[in-house]
Write an enzyme that holds these catalytic residues in place. Sequence first.
Site, mmCIF file in Angstrom:
data_model
loop_
_atom_site.group_PDB
_atom_site.id
_atom_site.type_symbol
_atom_site.label_atom_id
_atom_site.label_comp_id
_atom_site.label_asym_id
_atom_site.label_seq_id
_atom_site.Cartn_x
_atom_site.Cartn_y
_atom_site.Cartn_z
ATOM 1 N N HIS A 1 1.450 3.371 1.896
ATOM 2 C CA HIS A 1 2.066 4.639 2.502
ATOM 3 C C HIS A 1 3.850 4.899 2.797
ATOM 4 C CE1 HIS A 1 -1.800 4.091 5.599
ATOM 5 N NE2 HIS A 1 -1.650 5.411 4.769
ATOM 6 N N HIS B 1 0.933 -1.395 -0.352
ATOM 7 C CA HIS B 1 0.023 -0.252 -0.205
ATOM 8 C C HIS B 1 1.293 1.336 -0.185
ATOM 9 C CE1 HIS B 1 0.908 -0.143 3.960
ATOM 10 N NE2 HIS B 1 0.284 0.526 4.625
ATOM 11 N N HIS C 1 4.523 -4.881 10.877
ATOM 12 C CA HIS C 1 5.013 -4.053 11.797
ATOM 13 C C HIS C 1 5.275 -4.827 12.769
ATOM 14 C CE1 HIS C 1 4.971 0.001 10.755
ATOM 15 N NE2 HIS C 1 3.444 -0.296 10.032
ATOM 16 N N ASP D 1 6.158 4.458 5.159
ATOM 17 C CA ASP D 1 7.190 3.840 6.161
ATOM 18 C C ASP D 1 7.296 2.046 4.951
ATOM 19 O OD1 ASP D 1 4.307 3.469 6.402
ATOM 20 O OD2 ASP D 1 4.508 1.880 7.660
ATOM 21 N N HIS D 2 6.442 1.732 4.029
ATOM 22 C CA HIS D 2 6.433 1.151 3.007
ATOM 23 C C HIS D 2 7.014 0.918 1.843
ATOM 24 C CE1 HIS D 2 3.450 -0.721 5.889
ATOM 25 N NE2 HIS D 2 3.418 -0.499 6.558
ATOM 26 N N HIS E 1 -7.741 -0.722 5.734
ATOM 27 C CA HIS E 1 -6.521 -0.103 6.129
ATOM 28 C C HIS E 1 -6.437 0.889 5.048
ATOM 29 C CE1 HIS E 1 -2.501 1.911 8.149
ATOM 30 N NE2 HIS E 1 -1.704 1.607 7.008
ATOM 31 N N ASP F 1 -0.251 -3.845 6.577
ATOM 32 C CA ASP F 1 -0.839 -3.480 7.482
ATOM 33 C C ASP F 1 -2.228 -3.799 7.456
ATOM 34 O OD1 ASP F 1 2.163 -2.159 7.931
ATOM 35 O OD2 ASP F 1 0.847 0.267 7.592
HETATM 36 FE FE FE Z 1 3.220 0.236 8.239
HETATM 37 ZN ZN ZN Z 2 0.655 2.170 6.741
#
Ligand code: FE
Ligand code: ZN
Length: 256
Positions: free
Chosen positions: A57, A55, A166, A59-60, A111, A128
């Site tokens: 975001h 996805h 995570h 942090d990915h 999410h 996530d």
């Molecule tokens: Fe994340």
């Molecule tokens: Zn995320």
Amino acid sequence: MDDALAVPAFRDNYIWLVPGPEPRDVAIVDPGLAEPVIDAVERRGLHPALILCTHHHGDHTGGIEALAARYRIPVYAPAAEAIPGTTVGVRDGQVFDTSVATFRVLEVPGHTRGHVAYLSDERLFCGDTLFSAGCGRLFEGTAFQMHASLMRLAALPPQTRVYCAHEYTISNLRFARHVEPDNDDILHYAQRARRLRDAGQPTLPSTIADERRINPFLRTHHASLRAHVARLGGPKSDTDAAFFATLRRWKDDFQG
Ligand code: FE
Ligand code: ZN
């Protein structure tokens, strides 16, 4: 099949390196950063063969472009999300062959609206959406969508290994014990998680079988969970999806 290797990033992300039959080729899942991946790959003499993204975001995705340029490898990412560097936009049900494995795409919105998971043999890379003992927050999708996505993952074969993005397991387990204090599986799983963390190990992968025993968000149909939440003063929601929505809201506000 060898286990995937966890590359820690940021505070609690894991970037998974997925090995295949060709032992040096790996798929990189959700690289939020490039440097720790380059480090891990070069120290072990691995050859990145592709990037999988669940996805949009940061942090990915933050490391995708640097890694794709450095290794000249394709980037698979959800077609429904605008992810810079995407070379193959993937949709539900799509199956693709790579030198690492054959991957199947599952759309699991909730999410984010376009969130996907990748399934290969009995390994699930779910970003996530599903966490061990928990699930992702609802940033874009509805509770109804997220509940359906989680039920879809819960229906995978029990031995499927679950690689979440995570390390949230221990804090998730505090909430799981709060809403289901009589579930001994949660207690034992928490002891195991604590031992692994104390030894500096990830608590992941877990399995679908484990998650069905300990993850309250996959247990919305269990009478004992519902009864206890009602005793805690939670509303008695009639459908599983409505109960899921309540539980997800509680978790958002829970101070373990
Ligand atoms: Fe994340
Ligand atoms: Zn995320």
